[in-house]
Design a protein around this motif. Structure first.
Motif, short mmCIF file in Angstrom:
data_model
loop_
_atom_site.label_atom_id
_atom_site.label_comp_id
_atom_site.label_asym_id
_atom_site.label_seq_id
_atom_site.Cartn_x
_atom_site.Cartn_y
_atom_site.Cartn_z
N ALA A 168 0.79 -1.31 -0.11
CA ALA A 168 0.02 0.11 -0.16
C ALA A 168 0.91 1.04 0.21
O ALA A 168 0.44 2.09 -0.75
CB ALA A 168 -0.79 -0.02 1.04
N LEU A 169 2.16 1.32 0.82
CA LEU A 169 2.78 2.31 0.68
C LEU A 169 3.52 2.54 -0.71
O LEU A 169 3.60 3.91 -1.16
CB LEU A 169 3.94 2.30 1.96
N LEU A 170 4.05 1.59 -1.15
CA LEU A 170 4.73 1.47 -2.31
C LEU A 170 3.69 2.33 -3.57
O LEU A 170 3.97 3.00 -4.24
CB LEU A 170 5.26 0.30 -2.96
N HIS A 171 2.34 1.85 -3.28
CA HIS A 171 1.13 2.12 -4.19
C HIS A 171 1.20 3.52 -4.18
O HIS A 171 0.96 4.50 -5.07
CB HIS A 171 0.01 1.40 -3.72
N ASP A 172 1.07 4.30 -2.68
CA ASP A 172 0.94 5.66 -2.55
C ASP A 172 2.06 6.34 -3.20
O ASP A 172 1.95 7.27 -4.14
CB ASP A 172 0.80 5.72 -1.17
N ALA A 173 3.36 6.04 -2.93
CA ALA A 173 4.62 6.64 -3.30
C ALA A 173 4.59 6.84 -4.69
O ALA A 173 4.66 7.88 -5.49
CB ALA A 173 5.72 6.09 -2.83
N LEU A 189 14.29 18.38 -3.46
CA LEU A 189 14.33 17.93 -1.94
C LEU A 189 12.52 18.06 -1.21
O LEU A 189 12.53 16.99 -0.49
CB LEU A 189 15.33 18.73 -1.08
N PRO A 190 12.10 19.10 -0.93
CA PRO A 190 10.80 19.02 -0.53
C PRO A 190 9.83 18.04 -1.14
O PRO A 190 8.93 17.52 -0.14
CB PRO A 190 10.26 20.56 -1.07
N PHE A 191 10.08 17.45 -2.38
CA PHE A 191 9.17 16.55 -2.93
C PHE A 191 9.54 15.38 -2.22
O PHE A 191 8.69 14.44 -1.66
CB PHE A 191 9.65 16.23 -4.18
N ILE A 192 10.96 15.05 -1.76
CA ILE A 192 11.26 13.77 -1.09
C ILE A 192 10.81 13.94 0.30
O ILE A 192 10.30 12.72 0.91
CB ILE A 192 12.74 13.52 -1.19
N VAL A 193 10.73 15.13 0.83
CA VAL A 193 10.15 15.06 2.42
C VAL A 193 8.64 14.95 2.14
O VAL A 193 8.08 14.28 3.18
CB VAL A 193 10.18 16.82 2.66
N ALA A 194 7.86 15.24 1.20
CA ALA A 194 6.37 14.94 0.84
C ALA A 194 6.48 13.48 0.98
O ALA A 194 5.37 12.90 1.44
CB ALA A 194 5.95 15.69 -0.35
N ILE A 195 7.12 12.88 0.08
CA ILE A 195 7.06 11.02 0.02
C ILE A 195 7.16 10.69 1.36
O ILE A 195 6.10 9.71 1.70
CB ILE A 195 8.11 10.46 -0.96
N PHE A 260 -2.07 29.72 -0.15
CA PHE A 260 -1.52 30.59 0.61
C PHE A 260 -0.35 30.74 0.95
O PHE A 260 0.39 31.71 1.27
CB PHE A 260 -2.34 31.00 1.95
N GLY A 261 0.49 29.49 0.67
CA GLY A 261 2.00 29.39 1.05
C GLY A 261 2.81 29.98 -0.11
O GLY A 261 2.36 30.36 -1.24
N SER A 262 3.89 30.14 0.17
CA SER A 262 4.93 30.64 -0.75
C SER A 262 5.25 29.44 -1.93
O SER A 262 4.91 28.70 -1.78
CB SER A 262 6.37 30.98 -0.09
N GLU A 263 5.74 30.15 -3.19
CA GLU A 263 6.27 29.37 -4.36
C GLU A 263 7.08 28.17 -3.79
O GLU A 263 6.78 27.08 -4.54
CB GLU A 263 6.88 30.26 -5.29
N SER A 264 7.86 28.33 -2.67
CA SER A 264 8.84 27.39 -2.60
C SER A 264 8.48 25.96 -1.97
O SER A 264 8.75 24.95 -1.96
CB SER A 264 9.84 27.97 -1.55
N ILE A 265 7.07 26.27 -1.29
CA ILE A 265 6.41 25.08 -0.76
C ILE A 265 5.05 24.49 -1.63
O ILE A 265 4.49 23.84 -0.94
CB ILE A 265 6.05 25.35 0.89
N ARG A 266 4.92 25.13 -2.67
CA ARG A 266 3.45 24.97 -3.43
C ARG A 266 3.66 23.50 -3.93
O ARG A 266 2.79 22.82 -3.89
CB ARG A 266 3.43 25.92 -4.73
N LEU A 267 4.96 23.08 -4.44
CA LEU A 267 4.90 21.54 -5.05
C LEU A 267 4.79 20.74 -3.91
O LEU A 267 4.37 19.51 -4.07
CB LEU A 267 6.27 21.46 -5.93
N ALA A 271 2.43 17.82 -3.74
CA ALA A 271 2.56 16.14 -3.45
C ALA A 271 1.85 15.76 -2.28
O ALA A 271 1.51 14.46 -2.17
CB ALA A 271 3.97 16.28 -3.25
N ILE A 272 1.76 16.46 -1.20
CA ILE A 272 1.10 15.89 0.02
C ILE A 272 -0.56 15.72 -0.22
O ILE A 272 -1.11 14.80 0.09
CB ILE A 272 1.15 17.14 1.06
N LEU A 273 -1.21 16.64 -1.12
CA LEU A 273 -2.43 16.62 -1.50
C LEU A 273 -2.69 15.13 -2.16
O LEU A 273 -3.61 14.23 -2.08
CB LEU A 273 -2.92 17.57 -2.19
N PHE A 274 -1.68 15.07 -3.22
CA PHE A 274 -1.94 13.84 -4.31
C PHE A 274 -1.70 12.36 -3.21
O PHE A 274 -2.47 11.72 -3.31
CB PHE A 274 -0.78 13.57 -5.02
N GLY A 275 -0.83 12.86 -2.26
CA GLY A 275 -0.47 11.42 -1.42
C GLY A 275 -1.47 11.19 -0.34
O GLY A 275 -1.85 9.88 0.06
#
Length: 310
Positions: A168-173, A189-195, A260-267, A271-275
């Motif tokens: 299930a985890l591999l499926h989500d990632a 790197l923020p994408f990896i943190v999101a994963i 409302f967040g800055s451009e640096s954390i938008r992606l 990624a968090i929403l998708f996950g």
């Protein structure tokens, strides 16, 4: 609520277990499409994972209507055609080559003179060795997290739960990675943190359902595979409200960060929403049903035993 909750949930119409094959087929199709997309497009790596320079320019005026002019200025000034994103308050440039100090100075001064005299630029540079090291460390981080989860679930529950949880985890990632590949979104790197965050959230949601299944197994008198299927189905129903409430609460927070967040954390927020959506789906429709498939492969006697007893 323990196994007695079966009576309360027995009149509910939707049977998660009976429809499991459709969920499995859907996930397999998404996975195959993701593999094809990754094979064709790959991932759009940011500067964090490839050599080059990233220039983030905070602007005081809206330059969204001047994107073509900015591209022309960069080309005419000898900067080539870098990746360019123009927002209402930020302009982001991605160069495949590392900018020298002289080029950085020329870029900043030229941009201020031509587009916004009050703009301030921040330059981040990653060389080839660091980029490779970051890629390797990111893979190690996800691998260690996955192994840790397998060990924990195996000790806390049983190996069948561990296999179901890790699938299930591999499926989500993979769903999140595939979506970023399809839409050609930048992976940094923020994408990896999101994963890693998604992995933690998803296992938490899955464990809640697994714990209810284990609890119900202790008080159930199971005679055949149909009884185990009913137990799984009712365990999902008993935890469904909690799962939906949890995911909706986190979705609201992630949406606020995205809007409302800055451009640096938008992606990162995207990624968090998708996950979150993928994690809720896999916890409810994939993990428990996969455990049931593994459980039914036992010999009839072993199939009705509680994991605690085995």
């Amino acid at each position: 609520m323990r196994f007695s909750g079966f009576a309360e949930a027995s009149d509910r119409k939707f049977d998660f277990v009976k429809k499991a094959r459709y969920f499995f087929i859907f996930s397999i199709v998404i996975t195959v499409l993701g593999i094809i997309t990754l094979g064709i497009h790959g991932l759009n790596y940011g500067v964090d994972f490839r050599a080059g320079s990233s220039v983030d320019i905070a602007v005081k005026k809206d330059l969204t209507g001047q994107k073509d002019e900015i591209e022309k200025y960069l080309k005419d000034s000898g900067f080539g055609e870098p990746g360019l994103t123009v927002g209402t308050s930020r302009v982001t440039l991605r160069f495949d080559d590392v900018l020298t100090d002289a080029k950085e100075k020329t870029l900043k001064e030229g941009f201020n003179e031509k587009f916004d005299k009050d703009a301030s630029a921040e330059v981040n540079t990653v060389d080839v060795e660091i980029a490779k090291e970051l890629q390797t460390n990111a893979l190690y981080a996800m691998l260690v997290a996955s192994i840790g989860i397998v060990i924990y679930v195996s000790i806390r529950f049983e190996w069948r739960f561990a296999i179901a949880a890790i699938v299930a985890l591999l499926h989500d990632a993979f769903i999140v990675i595939s979506l970023f590949s399809i839409f050609e979104l930048e992976v940094n790197l923020p994408f990896i943190v999101a994963i890693l965050t998604i992995i933690g959230y998803s296992i938490n949601d899955t464990i809640v359902i697994f714990d209810r299944i284990r609890e119900n197994l202790r008080f159930a008198k199971l005679k055949n595979a149909a009884d185990i299927a009913k137990l799984v189905n009712e365990s999902i129903w008993q935890t469904l409200t909690r799962s939906i409430n949890t995911v909706m609460t986190v979705v609201v927070a992630a949406l606020c960060l995205l809007i409302f967040g800055s451009e640096s954390i938008r992606l990162f927020s995207l990624a968090i929403l998708f996950g979150l959506v993928s994690g809720a789906y896999s916890s409810i429709f994939i993990a428990s049903q996969l455990w049931l498939v593994l459980k039914n492969k036992q010999k009839p006697k072993a199939a009705v035993k509680s994991p605690a007893a085995s």
